[in-house]
Design a protein around this motif. Sequence first.
Motif, short mmCIF file in Angstrom:
data_model
loop_
_atom_site.label_atom_id
_atom_site.label_comp_id
_atom_site.label_asym_id
_atom_site.label_seq_id
_atom_site.Cartn_x
_atom_site.Cartn_y
_atom_site.Cartn_z
N LEU A 5 47.49 38.71 23.30
CA LEU A 5 48.27 37.48 23.42
C LEU A 5 49.01 37.47 24.76
O LEU A 5 49.16 36.41 25.39
CB LEU A 5 49.25 37.36 22.26
CG LEU A 5 50.11 36.10 22.22
CD1 LEU A 5 49.23 34.85 22.17
CD2 LEU A 5 51.04 36.14 21.02
N GLY A 6 49.45 38.65 25.22
CA GLY A 6 50.12 38.73 26.52
C GLY A 6 49.21 38.30 27.65
O GLY A 6 49.63 37.57 28.56
N HIS A 9 48.95 34.55 27.57
CA HIS A 9 50.15 33.88 28.09
C HIS A 9 50.09 33.77 29.61
O HIS A 9 50.54 32.77 30.18
CB HIS A 9 51.41 34.64 27.68
CG HIS A 9 51.82 34.37 26.27
ND1 HIS A 9 52.54 35.27 25.51
CD2 HIS A 9 51.60 33.30 25.46
CE1 HIS A 9 52.76 34.76 24.32
NE2 HIS A 9 52.19 33.57 24.26
N GLU A 10 49.53 34.78 30.27
CA GLU A 10 49.45 34.77 31.72
C GLU A 10 48.54 33.67 32.25
O GLU A 10 48.61 33.30 33.43
CB GLU A 10 48.95 36.13 32.22
CG GLU A 10 49.93 37.28 31.94
CD GLU A 10 49.39 38.61 32.41
OE1 GLU A 10 48.26 38.63 32.93
OE2 GLU A 10 50.08 39.63 32.22
N THR A 12 48.55 30.56 31.02
CA THR A 12 49.14 29.26 30.74
C THR A 12 49.16 28.39 32.00
O THR A 12 49.62 28.83 33.07
CB THR A 12 50.57 29.42 30.19
OG1 THR A 12 50.53 30.20 29.00
CG2 THR A 12 51.18 28.06 29.88
N GLU A 112 49.30 26.00 25.99
CA GLU A 112 50.25 26.84 25.26
C GLU A 112 49.50 27.81 24.36
O GLU A 112 48.45 27.46 23.80
CB GLU A 112 51.19 25.97 24.41
CG GLU A 112 52.20 26.75 23.61
CD GLU A 112 52.96 25.87 22.62
OE1 GLU A 112 54.20 25.97 22.59
OE2 GLU A 112 52.31 25.10 21.89
N ALA A 113 50.03 29.01 24.22
CA ALA A 113 49.52 29.98 23.25
C ALA A 113 50.73 30.69 22.66
O ALA A 113 51.54 31.27 23.38
CB ALA A 113 48.60 30.98 23.92
N ARG A 114 50.87 30.61 21.35
CA ARG A 114 52.02 31.26 20.73
C ARG A 114 51.65 31.76 19.35
O ARG A 114 50.76 31.23 18.68
CB ARG A 114 53.22 30.32 20.64
CG ARG A 114 52.99 29.06 19.82
CD ARG A 114 54.19 28.14 19.93
NE ARG A 114 53.99 26.87 19.25
CZ ARG A 114 54.31 26.65 17.98
NH1 ARG A 114 54.84 27.64 17.24
NH2 ARG A 114 54.10 25.47 17.42
N GLU A 115 52.36 32.78 18.93
CA GLU A 115 52.13 33.37 17.62
C GLU A 115 53.01 32.64 16.61
O GLU A 115 54.23 32.76 16.63
CB GLU A 115 52.45 34.87 17.63
CG GLU A 115 51.97 35.60 16.39
CD GLU A 115 52.09 37.10 16.54
OE1 GLU A 115 51.24 37.83 15.99
OE2 GLU A 115 53.05 37.56 17.19
N VAL A 121 47.62 33.05 15.81
CA VAL A 121 47.91 32.57 17.16
C VAL A 121 47.42 31.13 17.29
O VAL A 121 46.26 30.83 17.02
CB VAL A 121 47.24 33.46 18.22
CG1 VAL A 121 47.51 32.92 19.62
CG2 VAL A 121 47.74 34.90 18.10
N VAL A 123 46.55 28.10 19.77
CA VAL A 123 46.15 27.88 21.16
C VAL A 123 45.96 26.39 21.38
O VAL A 123 45.18 25.75 20.67
CB VAL A 123 44.86 28.65 21.50
CG1 VAL A 123 44.43 28.36 22.93
CG2 VAL A 123 45.07 30.15 21.32
#
Length: 217
Positions: A5-6, A9-10, A12, A112-115, A121, A123
């Motif tokens: 997930l990290g 995020h990069e 985005t 956006e990507a978030r848990e 997750v 997306v």
Amino acid sequence: MVRTLGELHELTGRELFCSDWVRLDAGDERAFAEASFLREDFLGAPPSNGDPYGDRLISGFLLLSMLVAFHKRELDLDLQGAYGLNYGVDKVRFLRPVLAGERVRLRARLVEAREKEPGRVRVLTRNVMEVEGSETPAMVADWISMFVTPEKEEPAMPETPGEHVVPRVGRVWGFLDHWASRTTDAPLDELDGTGRATRTYRRAADDVARCAAALRA
């Protein structure tokens, strides 16, 4: 390949993929209408793509289906073994018609990507369906995909003699096989309701096997 997930995020605000050009023709539209039940016998009226283009117009239904197909083929996400659970269009705008014979491609950018919760997750991507030779895209759509990380299997509980432990089995009949191999002579049920004639797990497993063989025959 994006694995965490990290790492996602990069990305985005950046482009996730750009597909190859794909030519669409009237045969594609007819095949799609047949496969998706957009037919006269299903709708009760001849399907219309609208004038003045008539049968030359590629439907928005087909373009949206191509969005799904492009994501399935092009989006290179692993996210530690996560798999796509569901997806859907958040917002969509059709900006110009696509006519039979034109070529289109899809550009997808990560918004956006978030848990949402542990192991899930969400997306969100902004998708632009471009038409070759045109500055105006055919379609812009926000697309949501949900990825789920498979749950890790817990270690099996130790089986202690005399202790009732629920086994981990894939099918219901697996319970019978499990205990038939471990408590062969333990009573399973009463055959006559009086308690005098009991059936063991091993005998029950044999009965099931004979019944299955008879059904197969």
